[in-house]
Design an enzyme around this catalytic site. Structure first.
Site, PDB file in Angstrom:
ATOM      1  N   ASP A  13      -8.090  21.834  27.264  1.00 40.92           N
ATOM      2  CA  ASP A  13      -7.173  22.902  26.830  1.00 40.92           C
ATOM      3  C   ASP A  13      -7.973  24.109  26.338  1.00 40.92           C
ATOM      4  O   ASP A  13      -7.626  25.253  26.621  1.00 40.92           O
ATOM      5  CB  ASP A  13      -6.268  22.416  25.679  1.00 40.92           C
ATOM      6  CG  ASP A  13      -4.931  21.858  26.181  1.00 40.92           C
ATOM      7  OD1 ASP A  13      -4.895  21.369  27.332  1.00 40.92           O
ATOM      8  OD2 ASP A  13      -3.938  21.916  25.438  1.00 40.92           O
ATOM      9  N   ASP A  15     -18.281  18.404  18.550  1.00 42.49           N
ATOM     10  CA  ASP A  15     -18.015  19.542  17.652  1.00 42.49           C
ATOM     11  C   ASP A  15     -18.829  20.765  18.086  1.00 42.49           C
ATOM     12  O   ASP A  15     -18.337  21.890  18.118  1.00 42.49           O
ATOM     13  CB  ASP A  15     -18.272  19.165  16.179  1.00 42.49           C
ATOM     14  CG  ASP A  15     -19.601  18.459  15.947  1.00 42.49           C
ATOM     15  OD1 ASP A  15     -20.268  18.057  16.930  1.00 42.49           O
ATOM     16  OD2 ASP A  15     -19.984  18.301  14.770  1.00 42.49           O
TER      17      ASP A  15
HETATM   18 MG    MG Z   1      -3.591  17.693  27.156  1.00 38.18          MG
END
Ligand code: MG
Ligand code: IPM
Length: 361
Positions: free
Chosen positions: A252, A224
């Site tokens: 990503d 986190d």
């Molecule tokens: Mg992915």
């Protein structure tokens, strides 16, 4: 003069267009450096489902294992979204990673100066650049753990489990530390050791591997916090080492920081030289067949393949220089066109890069 067999998994959506562009560039490399690249085109994903009834036919696995490297476009699309889990196109990708023993997924996220405007981050956060390599464990964890259905007090329960062995963590950790040795010599290992047992094993195993790499600094970070630090101060990261699930998400995020997800390649590696190379982005079914996809990530994936699997370093540099040259000339596919330059399609972009490969001084 080298001779290599390359399996091209075109896949779905924009997969065929972007892999075609990459083949054009590989052919240019072959001609300039006097190599022979032999291609085969096994089926995977939705296309394999439509034609053979399964996302990863055995013939595809056999062909990939007979090849020196695999170049993949992308898999998946809305047409196959309602199939059962084991029949989805994505299962083809997970299956080939596993069948080839590719346990380390290397995903560099680099901010190109020409495309700074495309990053969603403010300029002052970008002033020290973004140059992160995410090393994601790829054949273990919750993606491959025990899963199923059972009945519980509140009714039907679906479950997926996260499991890691020491060996699985150690082998991917070695790859991360070795990559860091060739970079800024820092590994941030990301886990959730304050909650998960599998993360506690992960952390202990990584700390042991770190002892073999005294020149590399190891920082442990909770996932986190890492998600937050990536947007707050991306320059603190060099190599991020993490599990399959966390790596899926963080890679990503890291890619998006550069604003150029259409430019980023990745490699998946195991113990030998044979790897699988693919763009970081997906199959973009909404633009498939419109000649508007950006082929650069796939072309750079092919470039990664040449050095990592074949040891052809000059050839890799030649493709990378050709990409830089074409971007510097101002050619842009629509995804990066908002920031100036001349708009071109996928095919034209591929041709221009191939042309530059042939003609670079
Ligand atoms: Mg992915
Ligand atoms: C990726 C993709 C895949 C994954 C999907 C398509 C199975 O998101 O390569 O990051 O989750 O690994």
């Amino acid at each position: 003069m080298a001779n290599h067999k390359i399996a091209i998994l075109r896949g779905d959506g924009i997969g065929p267009e972007i892999t075609n562009a990459a083949i054009g560039v590989l052919d240019a490399v072959a001609s300039r450096f006097d190599h022979t690249f032999e291609y085969s085109f096994p089926l995977i994903g939705g296309e394999a489902i439509d034609r053979e009834g399964a996302p990863l036919p055995q013939s595809t696995i056999d062909e990939c294992l007979k090849s020196d490297a695999v170049l993949l476009g992308a898999v998946g699309g809305p047409k196959w979204d309602n199939l059962a889990g084991h029949l989805r196109p994505e299962k083809g990708l997970l299956g080939i990673r596993s069948a080839m023993g590719l346990y380390a997924n290397v995903r560099p996220a680099v901010l190109y100066d020409e495309l700074k405007g495309a990053s969603p981050l403010k300029n002052d956060i970008l002033k020290n650049g973004v140059d992160i390599t995410v090393v994601r464990e790829l054949t273990g964890g919750i993606y491959f753990g025990e899963r199923g259905y059972k009945d519980g007090p509140l009714g039907r329960v679906a479950y997926d489990t996260e499991a890691y062995s020491i060996k699985e963590v150690e082998r991917v950790a070695h790859i991360a530390f070795q990559i860091a040795q060739g970079r800024k010599k820092k590994v941030t290992s990301v886990d959730k050791a304050n909650v998960l047992e599998s993360s506690r094993l992960w952390r202990a195993a990584v700390e042991r591997v770190a002892k073999d790499y005294k020149d590399v600094e190891l920082v442990n970070m909770y996932v986190d916090n890492c998600a937050m630090q990536l947007v707050k101060n991306p320059a603190q990261f060099d190599v991020i080492l993490t599990s399959n699930m966390f790596g899926d998400i963080l890679s990503d995020e890291a890619a998006m920081l550069t604003g150029s997800i259409g430019l980023l390649p990745s490699s998946s590696l195991g113990d030998g030289k044979r790897g699988l190379y693919e763009p970081i982005h997906g199959s973009a079914p909404d633009i498939a067949g419109t000649d508007t996809a950006n082929p650069i990530a796939t072309i750079l994936a092919a470039a990664m393949m040449l050095s990592t699997s074949f040891g052809l370093y000059d050839e890799t540099a030649c493709i990378e220089n050709a990409v830089r040259k074409v971007l510097a000339k101002g050619l842009r596919t629509p995804d990066i066109a908002g920031f100036g330059g001349r708009k071109v399609g996928c095919e034209k972009m591929g041709e221009e890069i191939a042309h530059a490969v042939l003609n670079l001084k």
